[in-house]
Design an enzyme around this catalytic site. Structure first.
Site, PDB file in Angstrom:
ATOM      1  N   ASP A 135     -14.442  -6.480  79.945  1.00 50.07           N
ATOM      2  CA  ASP A 135     -15.535  -7.390  79.621  1.00 50.07           C
ATOM      3  C   ASP A 135     -16.372  -6.865  78.470  1.00 50.07           C
ATOM      4  O   ASP A 135     -16.835  -7.645  77.638  1.00 50.07           O
ATOM      5  CB  ASP A 135     -16.408  -7.633  80.863  1.00 50.07           C
ATOM      6  CG  ASP A 135     -15.778  -8.683  81.758  1.00 50.07           C
ATOM      7  OD1 ASP A 135     -15.360  -9.725  81.222  1.00 50.07           O
ATOM      8  OD2 ASP A 135     -15.654  -8.448  82.968  1.00 50.07           O
TER       9      ASP A 135
ATOM     10  N   GLU B 139     -20.600  -3.239  81.468  1.00 51.60           N
ATOM     11  CA  GLU B 139     -19.633  -4.158  80.873  1.00 51.60           C
ATOM     12  C   GLU B 139     -20.299  -5.273  80.076  1.00 51.60           C
ATOM     13  O   GLU B 139     -19.642  -6.150  79.536  1.00 51.60           O
ATOM     14  CB  GLU B 139     -18.687  -4.728  81.939  1.00 51.60           C
ATOM     15  CG  GLU B 139     -19.352  -5.366  83.127  1.00 51.60           C
ATOM     16  CD  GLU B 139     -18.344  -5.863  84.179  1.00 51.60           C
ATOM     17  OE1 GLU B 139     -17.150  -5.956  83.883  1.00 51.60           O
ATOM     18  OE2 GLU B 139     -18.797  -6.163  85.300  1.00 51.60           O
TER      19      GLU B 139
ATOM     20  N   CYS C 130     -12.918   1.856  83.987  1.00 51.99           N
ATOM     21  CA  CYS C 130     -11.897   1.226  84.827  1.00 51.99           C
ATOM     22  C   CYS C 130     -11.287  -0.019  84.181  1.00 51.99           C
ATOM     23  O   CYS C 130     -10.574  -0.768  84.818  1.00 51.99           O
ATOM     24  CB  CYS C 130     -12.472   0.877  86.199  1.00 51.99           C
ATOM     25  SG  CYS C 130     -13.881  -0.224  86.127  1.00 51.99           S
TER      26      CYS C 130
ATOM     27  N   HIS D 210      -7.117 -12.266  84.361  1.00 50.52           N
ATOM     28  CA  HIS D 210      -6.907 -11.473  85.573  1.00 50.52           C
ATOM     29  C   HIS D 210      -5.484 -11.542  86.087  1.00 50.52           C
ATOM     30  O   HIS D 210      -5.010 -10.602  86.728  1.00 50.52           O
ATOM     31  CB  HIS D 210      -7.962 -11.840  86.619  1.00 50.52           C
ATOM     32  CG  HIS D 210      -9.261 -11.186  86.281  1.00 50.52           C
ATOM     33  ND1 HIS D 210     -10.178 -11.781  85.444  1.00 50.52           N
ATOM     34  CD2 HIS D 210      -9.748  -9.956  86.572  1.00 50.52           C
ATOM     35  CE1 HIS D 210     -11.191 -10.956  85.266  1.00 50.52           C
ATOM     36  NE2 HIS D 210     -10.964  -9.850  85.944  1.00 50.52           N
TER      37      HIS D 210
HETATM   38  C1  PEP Z   1     -13.636  -4.887  83.245  1.00 51.53           C
HETATM   39  O1  PEP Z   1     -14.308  -5.863  82.903  1.00 51.53           O
HETATM   40  O2  PEP Z   1     -13.254  -4.006  82.451  1.00 51.53           O
HETATM   41  C2  PEP Z   1     -13.227  -4.719  84.640  1.00 51.53           C
HETATM   42  C3  PEP Z   1     -12.663  -3.615  85.049  1.00 51.53           C
HETATM   43  O3  PEP Z   1     -13.420  -5.752  85.484  1.00 51.53           O
HETATM   44  P1  PEP Z   1     -12.565  -7.102  85.486  1.00 51.53           P
HETATM   45  O4  PEP Z   1     -11.385  -6.911  84.588  1.00 51.53           O
HETATM   46  O5  PEP Z   1     -12.169  -7.365  86.885  1.00 51.53           O
HETATM   47  O6  PEP Z   1     -13.527  -8.097  84.958  1.00 51.53           O
HETATM   48 MG    MG Z   2     -15.345  -7.077  84.356  1.00 55.23          MG
END
Ligand code: PEP
Ligand code: MG
Length: 759
Positions: free
Chosen positions: A628, A604, A675, A363
């Protein structure tokens, strides 16, 4: 065996430099195995020869003199076969080569093990004996284990030597390259500011200082503070401990005396060492002496000394933190960067980031990309604690870090930075233009947000809404759970800033690599553990407060959409929906007049892919979390640099899964967005558009590039490319097909200003 191994590794780890480390290795291994000879040969990358670097038993004058090509001798054989070699009579082996300088003719038996670090052969560890005999299985296992353990230590010691020019020749070494993985694209040149983990003596580097009195004063203050803490602790526990048990505190106080550890540290500071380095030297010395003792009571005392050391270090670090100044062009370097560390640097000063741990989908990388800060993750061999204050180049395209850059390298990277600046200037004009293909297909591009600064950036780059507001980001920079009122203010800011455009707020998605300091979760497999919706369903009070805050914040704006993370099946969705309805009726009872917002599910988890239709029927929209989904479909931890090369969202299985999700969602009449970071990769975005995604949500930094590319192609072209790609069964072939297609369209150069740094 384990005990001996551990002792040797500990000793080697605390060696000052590579030569000392190697000397300790040969001495200790020879003694532990009871052989007559132990030697280390290291592969010199320049000459591509194995050079004798240390020996116990052979003629020491041969060190640095004797070397062999990989095609020569038994050492060369071990190095090229990457396997141990165990010979009763070395001289009778066809590959045996005799080096008169070493005097090895006296030794009959030979056991060699390759030293391999991250798939790279670094050298060979050898033991020899006069007696003609085969080494037994236990001995072979010991040597193999030893060399596997030593590989990392040697790599680290080698790297440390090249950092400041403290290498063998003693001159400054320029352009040493440390390989990591790309975290966020772009290049940066600046000065390293190292953030050390709190109170970890092991990683404190040596550092020369001129203000000796100042360091002594810091140290005295720390001594005083620790003394006061111990007195307080002793008084607090007075009623619960017996007199003998409380004597331990007196021992601690004695250790802090001038005549003891305290005085020793001052002596080292007087030689010009900073207080933290002096403390590490003295404490480690004592710890080692205690640990070598076979008396269990005395060896246990090592932990007391370590504890005292940690306490003193915490105060010294606190004092330094208070006076830390961030230079212009700061490159923040840490073992494990966290979002909170980014927040510490004053705005405008941060130009680059380097983390020893983590990978491109951690992240922190995602935040760095959103902020447009060049980042290298997983620079595992960088002796990060040593680089404070030195010049670095961060190449976020390739994932490289260079120390002490030469004028030539600086020039090369300054050109890339300029090229990139020009490209961005060129893209600015796109802000108000729609994302529309040459044949008139409109695809809304949304932004992912979380940091406060993302709002302005998303506007500047022309986002048409927010496809993912990571609500956990403000939770991560806080020191406690924000109250309902505080959350209302936060969410209102987001919703109002984009009104009337839609804002998709994801409910709290903590766990995995998103830790809250005030809600620690310790798990072995955190990405498979208590994460996202699993936590909030177990803590409905957290979920309800957040849902209520989102609903209240949307009053009069009506642009809120709520998104649920980590859904693996219908029961979780139904439970979450029940709580959302409860929150909605509660806020309406409080007199807040808001409609029930659209609710969506993140796809995901692989299980959700195969239930897309069932999930979609119950909600208003879907959003694919490809970050994910990639990690779970490929079983590759998104945070682990060792397997970063396996993490690939263009893997055929991922592409087929995504296509299936779009088709299934549309078959029940529900829109689907994506996303994950994949949506912000222009060439992948072309495929996603062709699959039929209804919108793409990405970091605002990449949005103009994606828009630029999609405006240069037709939907027809994108579909033809997708048809071609979906027939390919190898990920690397998919990559080359995509880049070839972009080159044919004349679009490749624009997308990758870092291409000139690629070999
Ligand atoms: C993802 O898993 O693609 C997502 C957008 O959420 P995060 O990256 O915050 O886990
Ligand atoms: Mg995610």
């Amino acid at each position: 065996m384990l005990h001996t191994l551990r002792k040797i590794i500990q000793e080697v780890n605390s060696a000052r430099d590579l030569d000392t480390a190697l000397t300790i290795i040969v001495e200790r291994v020879r003694a532990a195995m009871g052989t007559q000879v132990c030697s280390v040969y290291l592969l010199d990358p320049q000459s591509n020869r194995f050079v004798l670097m240390a020996t116990e038993g052979l003629n020491k004058d041969a060190i640095g003199q004797v070397s062999m090509a990989p095609s020569e001798g038994l050492v060369g054989l071990v190095g090229t076969r990457e396997e141990p070699l165990n010979l009763e009579d070395a001289a009778s082996h066809p590959r045996y080569r005799y080096f008169a300088e070493t005097g090895e003719e006296r030794y009959a038996s030979f056991l060699g093990a390759p030293i391999i670090h991250h798939r790279r052969v670094m050298g060979v560890l050898v033991v020899q004996q006069k007696e003609r005999r085969q080494f037994d299985e236990g001995e072979e296992a010991f040597l193999v284990t030893m060399s596997a353990q030593l590989a990392g230590v040697i790599a680290h010691a080698e790297a440390t030597g090249s950092i400041r020019g403290l290498g063998k020749q003693g001159k400054a070494i320029e352009d040493t390259r440390f390989v990591g993985v790309p975290g966020s694209p772009g290049v940066a040149l600046g000065s390293a500011v190292v953030v050390l983990p709190a109170a970890d003596l092991e990683v404190v580097p040596d550092r020369q200082v001129s203000d000796i009195d100042g360091e002594i004063a810091y140290f005295y203050n720390a001594l005083e503070a620790v003394r006061a803490d111990i007195h307080a602790l002793s008084a607090r526990l007075a009623s619960q401990l017996r007199q003998q048990e409380r004597a331990l505190f007196d021992v601690y106080l004695m250790m802090l005396d001038d005549a003891s550890l305290g005085g020793e540290v001052i002596k080292v500071i007087e030689t010009g060492q900073w207080a933290q380095g002096a403390l590490r030297q003295v404490v480690n010395g004592h710890v080692q002496r205690f640990e070598q003792m076979d008396d269990a009571y005395l060896s246990e005392r090592a932990s007391d000394v370590r504890d005292i050391g940690r306490r003193l270090l915490a105060y010294l670090q606190q004092a330094r933190q208070q006076k830390l100044v961030y230079p212009d062009n700061t490159i923040l370097v840490s073992e494990e960067l966290s979002p909170a560390m980014l927040g510490e640097v004053p705005p405008g000063k941060l130009v680059g980031l380097v983390s020893v741990r983590g990978s491109s989908n951690s992240h922190v990388s995602i935040l760095a990309r959103a902020m447009g800060i060049p980042t290298v993750m997983g620079a595992a061999d960088l002796p990060y604690s040593m680089v404070d204050g030195i010049e670095l180049i961060v190449d976020g395209y390739r994932g490289d870090v260079f120390t002490n850059p030469s004028p030539g390298l600086r020039r090369q990277f300054a050109e890339i930075a300029e090229e990139e600046r020009q490209l961005n200037l060129g893209l600015e004009s796109l802000r108000c233009l729609p994302c529309e293909t040459l044949d008139g297909h409109r695809l809304p591009l949304w932004a992912n947000t979380g940091l406060f600064a993302d709002i302005a950036r998303a506007h500047e780059r022309g986002a048409e809404g927010v496809g993912l507001y990571r609500s956990e980001v403000p939770f991560m920079t806080n020191e406690r759970f924000p109250s309902e009122k505080e959350q209302v203010a936060l969410y209102r800011q987001q919703l109002a800033a984009f009104h009337p455009l839609p804002v998709t707020m994801r409910t709290l998605d903590i766990g995995g690599d998103k830790a809250l300091s005030y809600f620690p979760i310790k798990e072995d497999n955190s990405f498979l553990g208590w994460r996202g919706i699993r936590i909030t369903l177990d803590h409905p009070e957290i979920f309800l407060v957040q849902a209520r805050a989102m609903l209240k914040a949307s009053e009069g704006l009506d642009n809120l959409r709520i998104l649920l993370p980590m859904i693996s099946g219908l029961p979780e969705l139904e439970e979450a929906q029940r709580l959302l309805h409860r929150a909605w009726s509660e806020v309406r009872e409080e007199g807040v007049d808001v409609p029930m917002p659209p609710v969506g599910v993140m796809i995901e988890i692989p299980a959700a892919v195969f239930q897309t239709r069932e999930l979609a029927r119950q909600v208003d929209f879907l959003s694919v979390g490809s970050n994910d989904l990639t990690q779970y479909l490929l079983a590759v931890d998104r945070n682990n640099p060792r397997v970063a090369n396996l993490y690939d969202y263009l893997h055929p299985s991922i592409l087929h899964a995504l296509k299936r999700v779009v088709d299934d969602a549309h078959s029940v009449g529900k829109p689907v967005s994506i996303c994950g970071e994949m949506a912000g990769d222009p060439s992948a975005a072309m495929l996603l558009m062709a699959m039929g995604f209804d919108s793409l949500s990405m970091n605002a930094t990449n949005l103009p590039k994606v828009k630029w590319l999609l405006r240069q192609v037709s939907l027809q072209q994108a579909r033809e490319l997708l048809d071609q790609v979906l027939l390919i069964d190898h990920a690397p072939l998919i990559h080359s097909t995509l880049s070839l297609a972009l080159r044919h369209l004349g679009l490749a150069r624009m997308l990758n200003p870092g291409a000139s740094t690629q070999n």
